[in-house]
Design an enzyme around this catalytic site. Structure first.
Site, PDB file in Angstrom:
ATOM      1  N   ILE A  88       0.849  -1.198   0.000  1.00 16.97           N
ATOM      2  CA  ILE A  88       0.000   0.000   0.000  1.00 16.97           C
ATOM      3  C   ILE A  88       0.888   1.253   0.000  1.00 16.97           C
ATOM      4  CG2 ILE A  88      -1.713   1.328   1.324  1.00 16.97           C
ATOM      5  CD1 ILE A  88      -2.977  -1.355   2.141  1.00 16.97           C
ATOM      6  N   GLU A 121      11.096   2.995   6.306  1.00 19.32           N
ATOM      7  CA  GLU A 121      10.710   1.587   6.509  1.00 19.32           C
ATOM      8  C   GLU A 121      11.621   0.996   7.577  1.00 19.32           C
ATOM      9  OE1 GLU A 121       8.489  -0.957   5.361  1.00 19.32           O
ATOM     10  OE2 GLU A 121       9.744  -2.100   6.746  1.00 19.32           O
ATOM     11  N   HIS A 150       1.051 -13.829 -30.926  1.00 17.98           N
ATOM     12  CA  HIS A 150       2.239 -12.980 -31.101  1.00 17.98           C
ATOM     13  C   HIS A 150       1.807 -11.646 -31.704  1.00 17.98           C
ATOM     14  CE1 HIS A 150       6.376 -11.843 -31.834  1.00 17.98           C
ATOM     15  NE2 HIS A 150       6.025 -11.478 -33.060  1.00 17.98           N
TER      16      HIS A 150
HETATM   17  C1  LIG Z   1      -5.255   1.091  -0.339  1.00 16.08           C
HETATM   18  C2  LIG Z   1      -5.591  -0.378  -0.454  1.00 16.08           C
HETATM   19  C3  LIG Z   1      -5.360  -1.026  -1.641  1.00 16.08           C
HETATM   20  C4  LIG Z   1      -5.679  -2.364  -1.773  1.00 16.08           C
HETATM   21  N1  LIG Z   1      -5.439  -2.975  -2.961  1.00 16.08           N
HETATM   22  C5  LIG Z   1      -5.753  -4.274  -3.118  1.00 16.08           C
HETATM   23  C6  LIG Z   1      -5.578  -4.922  -4.369  1.00 16.08           C
HETATM   24  O1  LIG Z   1      -5.106  -4.310  -5.338  1.00 16.08           O
HETATM   25  N2  LIG Z   1      -5.924  -6.220  -4.478  1.00 16.08           N
HETATM   26  C7  LIG Z   1      -6.434  -6.919  -3.421  1.00 16.08           C
HETATM   27  O2  LIG Z   1      -6.733  -8.104  -3.573  1.00 16.08           O
HETATM   28  N3  LIG Z   1      -6.629  -6.329  -2.217  1.00 16.08           N
HETATM   29  C8  LIG Z   1      -6.305  -5.029  -2.043  1.00 16.08           C
HETATM   30  N4  LIG Z   1      -6.518  -4.429  -0.841  1.00 16.08           N
HETATM   31  C9  LIG Z   1      -7.045  -5.248   0.271  1.00 16.08           C
HETATM   32  C10 LIG Z   1      -8.543  -5.406   0.133  1.00 16.08           C
HETATM   33  O3  LIG Z   1      -9.139  -4.136   0.154  1.00 16.08           O
HETATM   34  C11 LIG Z   1      -9.063  -6.276   1.256  1.00 16.08           C
HETATM   35  O4  LIG Z   1      -8.371  -7.499   1.259  1.00 16.08           O
HETATM   36  C12 LIG Z   1     -10.546  -6.550   1.055  1.00 16.08           C
HETATM   37  O5  LIG Z   1     -11.275  -5.355   1.052  1.00 16.08           O
HETATM   38  C13 LIG Z   1     -11.059  -7.470   2.156  1.00 16.08           C
HETATM   39  O6  LIG Z   1     -12.403  -7.706   1.951  1.00 16.08           O
HETATM   40  P1  LIG Z   1     -13.364  -8.028   3.169  1.00 16.08           P
HETATM   41  O7  LIG Z   1     -14.711  -8.229   2.570  1.00 16.08           O
HETATM   42  O8  LIG Z   1     -12.784  -9.089   4.000  1.00 16.08           O
HETATM   43  O9  LIG Z   1     -13.357  -6.726   4.072  1.00 16.08           O
HETATM   44  P2  LIG Z   1     -13.679  -5.204   3.770  1.00 16.08           P
HETATM   45  O10 LIG Z   1     -13.546  -4.867   2.358  1.00 16.08           O
HETATM   46  O11 LIG Z   1     -12.881  -4.448   4.768  1.00 16.08           O
HETATM   47  O12 LIG Z   1     -15.219  -5.075   4.116  1.00 16.08           O
HETATM   48  C14 LIG Z   1     -15.706  -5.249   5.408  1.00 16.08           C
HETATM   49  C15 LIG Z   1     -17.016  -4.524   5.525  1.00 16.08           C
HETATM   50  O13 LIG Z   1     -17.622  -4.842   6.765  1.00 16.08           O
HETATM   51  C16 LIG Z   1     -18.271  -3.700   7.277  1.00 16.08           C
HETATM   52  N5  LIG Z   1     -18.419  -3.902   8.710  1.00 16.08           N
HETATM   53  C17 LIG Z   1     -17.436  -3.999   9.648  1.00 16.08           C
HETATM   54  N6  LIG Z   1     -17.973  -4.257  10.859  1.00 16.08           N
HETATM   55  C18 LIG Z   1     -19.318  -4.315  10.693  1.00 16.08           C
HETATM   56  C19 LIG Z   1     -20.392  -4.561  11.563  1.00 16.08           C
HETATM   57  N7  LIG Z   1     -20.193  -4.811  12.847  1.00 16.08           N
HETATM   58  N8  LIG Z   1     -21.646  -4.535  11.053  1.00 16.08           N
HETATM   59  C20 LIG Z   1     -21.857  -4.290   9.741  1.00 16.08           C
HETATM   60  N9  LIG Z   1     -20.867  -4.060   8.871  1.00 16.08           N
HETATM   61  C21 LIG Z   1     -19.617  -4.082   9.336  1.00 16.08           C
HETATM   62  C22 LIG Z   1     -17.339  -2.551   6.899  1.00 16.08           C
HETATM   63  O14 LIG Z   1     -18.025  -1.322   6.862  1.00 16.08           O
HETATM   64  C23 LIG Z   1     -16.861  -3.002   5.505  1.00 16.08           C
HETATM   65  O15 LIG Z   1     -17.667  -2.463   4.481  1.00 16.08           O
HETATM   66  C24 LIG Z   1      -6.245  -3.076  -0.679  1.00 16.08           C
HETATM   67  C25 LIG Z   1      -6.493  -2.422   0.519  1.00 16.08           C
HETATM   68  C26 LIG Z   1      -6.176  -1.085   0.637  1.00 16.08           C
HETATM   69  C27 LIG Z   1      -6.467  -0.386   1.931  1.00 16.08           C
END
Ligand SMILES: Cc1cc2nc3c(=O)[nH]c(=O)nc-3n(C[C@H](O)[C@H](O)[C@H](O)COP(=O)(O)OP(=O)(O)OC[C@H]3O[C@@H](n4cnc5c(N)ncnc54)[C@H](O)[C@@H]3O)c2cc1C
Length: 500
Positions: free
Chosen positions: A190, A209, A476
């Protein structure tokens, strides 16, 4: 139950609407299960709203402008300017289109999407607190729950995200003006992706770092072309230093007139540090020596932590491990039979596609399908310049696992396509078992590495041998030919490079 409460029941309660949660909900809906998805913020989660998609949009936009301004060799002249505000509006439009699409897909699959924050209130019951004033809460009874609450950026002591100059990745992706000087704490993927965005916008970027190289976890031969290009963008790196605090430069400047040498990499503690407006970021090495870097903002990108502390997990009989993750088996099931965990909350690698795969599997397991998770071919990509992508085993990992690995390599400078797109740095590396030829892994650094890795991923998943990849006719001129040539090189028969 609170008197006057609404109480509903559902087969499957999905908590969190990020990639892992919405995938689980849609798949469960497709399987005719009654599904309720609770999301407290925005459908699409971190990935669509504040992570993968926005960062890639800004990487593409700034790449276009940067390359367009540096293409004299191709006969293109002139400097393109970027209106970051307009680019951010465009990026937000992309995000809206995708999150709107997720809402439609949930609707089509019959998923009941509910806005609110959920926590467990019993073994088979959760409470959802609605956001708006006076909107109250409701109880939901469920047969199965799928926890997909994701992760949030880790905050380090001395750097509160509540302070304006301290940015997490979400804030950085929403800036409408690039800072003149940015210190990035952490050279993981990131930190490196966002350093690339801002350096291309003309920001003076300084990366600090704690470890001794960028992109921990990736082989240094893959990281080298990335640091080389970053050097070309005048990104400064300082390794072996941990950020300890920041302060407003004006405060540091009292009674002092000299500008601190930190931006040149030698601003050791005790030197004067008057920088006018802005801030000073202080770091420390393992000998306790301190350094100061002037900046206008500091982006803290030191990793992410799972969101499990707000779920009242004890009420459902669960406890996170010491790192806050929910441990699961190969069907995404937690220690409690009817509760599943998917995505970032279920552990590394914290990547969207890993979460989506887990979401699908969890939904299918709930529906009674005999499926399981298979992590042997989960790719990872870093969208720096150039991109890095890996899947499966490195040579060292293959050896450790008892294989006799053979490695084939093909440099992009020998690829007609790479040269003709003006981006010929890097290589494709393929790792296979020498005796059987089974493809075990791949590491790519170079143009479109994030796309090319799919071929190696499919090879591993399908149990392909080097001979299968070599026997596959590739179009190609394409970058994908480099994958075939790397496989051929492993067998000493690449045509477009000297075999060694
Ligand atoms: C800047 C950045 C760049 C990234 N780039 C990449 C990439 O290029 N490729 C890649 O594979 N991954 C990337 N990632 C990582 C990726 O975003 C995460 O791995 C992914 O979003 C995880 O998905 P998730 O559904 O587990 O969680 P999240 O996407 O974090 O979603 C969790 C959701 O749960 C909701 N939530 C939390 N607690 C509650 C609750 N108690 N009740 C109701 N809702 C709740 C939150 O609001 C959120 O919307 C990146 C992350 C960042 C920060």
């Amino acid at each position: 139950m609170v008197v006057g409460d609404i109480s509903t029941g559902t087969d499957v309660l999905v908590i969190g609407g990020g990639p892992a949660g919405y995938t689980a909900a849609i798949r469960a809906g497709q399987l005719d299960l009654d599904v309720t998805l609770v999301e407290k913020r925005d459908l699409g989660g971190s990935c669509l709203n504040r992570g993968c998609v926005p960062s890639k949009a800004l990487l593409s936009g700034t790449k276009l402008a940067h390359e367009g301004s540096h293409a004299e060799e191709m006969g293109i002249e002139g400097e393109l300017s970027v209106d970051l505000g307009a680019m951010v509006d465009w990026k937000d439009g992309v995000v809206d289109q995708l999150t709107g699409g997720v809402a439609q897909l949930c609707d089509s699959a019959g998923v009941n999407v509910m806005e609110g924050t959920a926590f467990f209130s019993g073994e088979h019951e959760a409470r959802v607190m609605h956001g708006g004033e006076g909107e109250g809460s409701e109880a939901i009874e469920f047969e199965h729950a799928i926890v997909a609450t994701g992760s949030r950026p880790i905050e380090i002591p001395g750097f509160s995200y509540d302070d304006e100059p301290v940015l997490d990745s979400a804030h950085a992706l929403a800036l409408r003006e690039p800072p003149e000087r940015l210190v990035v704490v952490g050279a993981g993927y990131i930190g490196m992706e966002l350093s690339t965005v801002f350096a291309r916008l003309g920001t003076e970027v300084t990366v600090v770092e704690m470890l001794d190289d960028v992109l921990p976890g990736f082989e240094s031969r893959l990281a080298r072309p990335v640091t080389k290009r970053a050097d070309g963008l005048r990104v400064e790196f300082h390794f072996g230093q941990a950020a300890s605090e920041w302060r407003y430069a004006a405060a540091a400047a009292e009674g002092q007139a000299e500008v601190n040498g930190g931006s040149a990499g030698d601003g050791e503690s005790g030197e004067s540090s008057a920088v006018g407006d802005g801030i000073v970021v202080v770091t420390e090495d393992e000998d306790g020596e301190t350094y100061e870097y002037p900046a206008d903002a500091v982006l803290v990108a030191v990793g992410r932590e799972p969101v499990t502390d707000t779920l009242e997990l004890g009420n459902v009989g669960l406890e996170p491990n010491d790192d806050g993750f929910l441990e699961t088996d190969d069907q995404a099931r937690t220690a409690v039979e009817h509760v599943f965990a998917v995505g970032d909350v279920a552990g590394e690698p914290m990547l969207a596609h890993k979460g989506m795969m887990e979401g699908e599997v969890a939904a299918e397991v709930v529906a009674g399908e005999p499926v399981g998770l298979d992590y042997q071919a989960v790719p990872a990509a870093v969208f720096t310049d150039p991109e890095i992508a890996t899947v499966g085993m490195t040579e060292a990992e293959a050896e450790e696992a008892g294989f006799s690995p053979v490695v084939g390599r093909f440099p992009f400078r020998a690829s007609g396509r790479a040269l003709s797109v003006g981006d010929a740095e890097g290589f494709v590396q393929i790792v296979a078992d020498d005796e059987s030829g089974f493809v075990l892994g791949g590491q790519i650094v170079g143009p479109e590495a994030s796309e090319l890795i799919a071929e190696v991923t499919l090879s591993i998943e399908m149990g392909a041998r080097l001979e299968d990849v070599i026997a596959t006719v590739h179009t190609h001129p394409t970058l994908a030919e480099a994958v075939r040539e790397a496989a051929a090189n492993a067998r000493g028969k690449a045509i477009h490079r000297v075999n060694r």
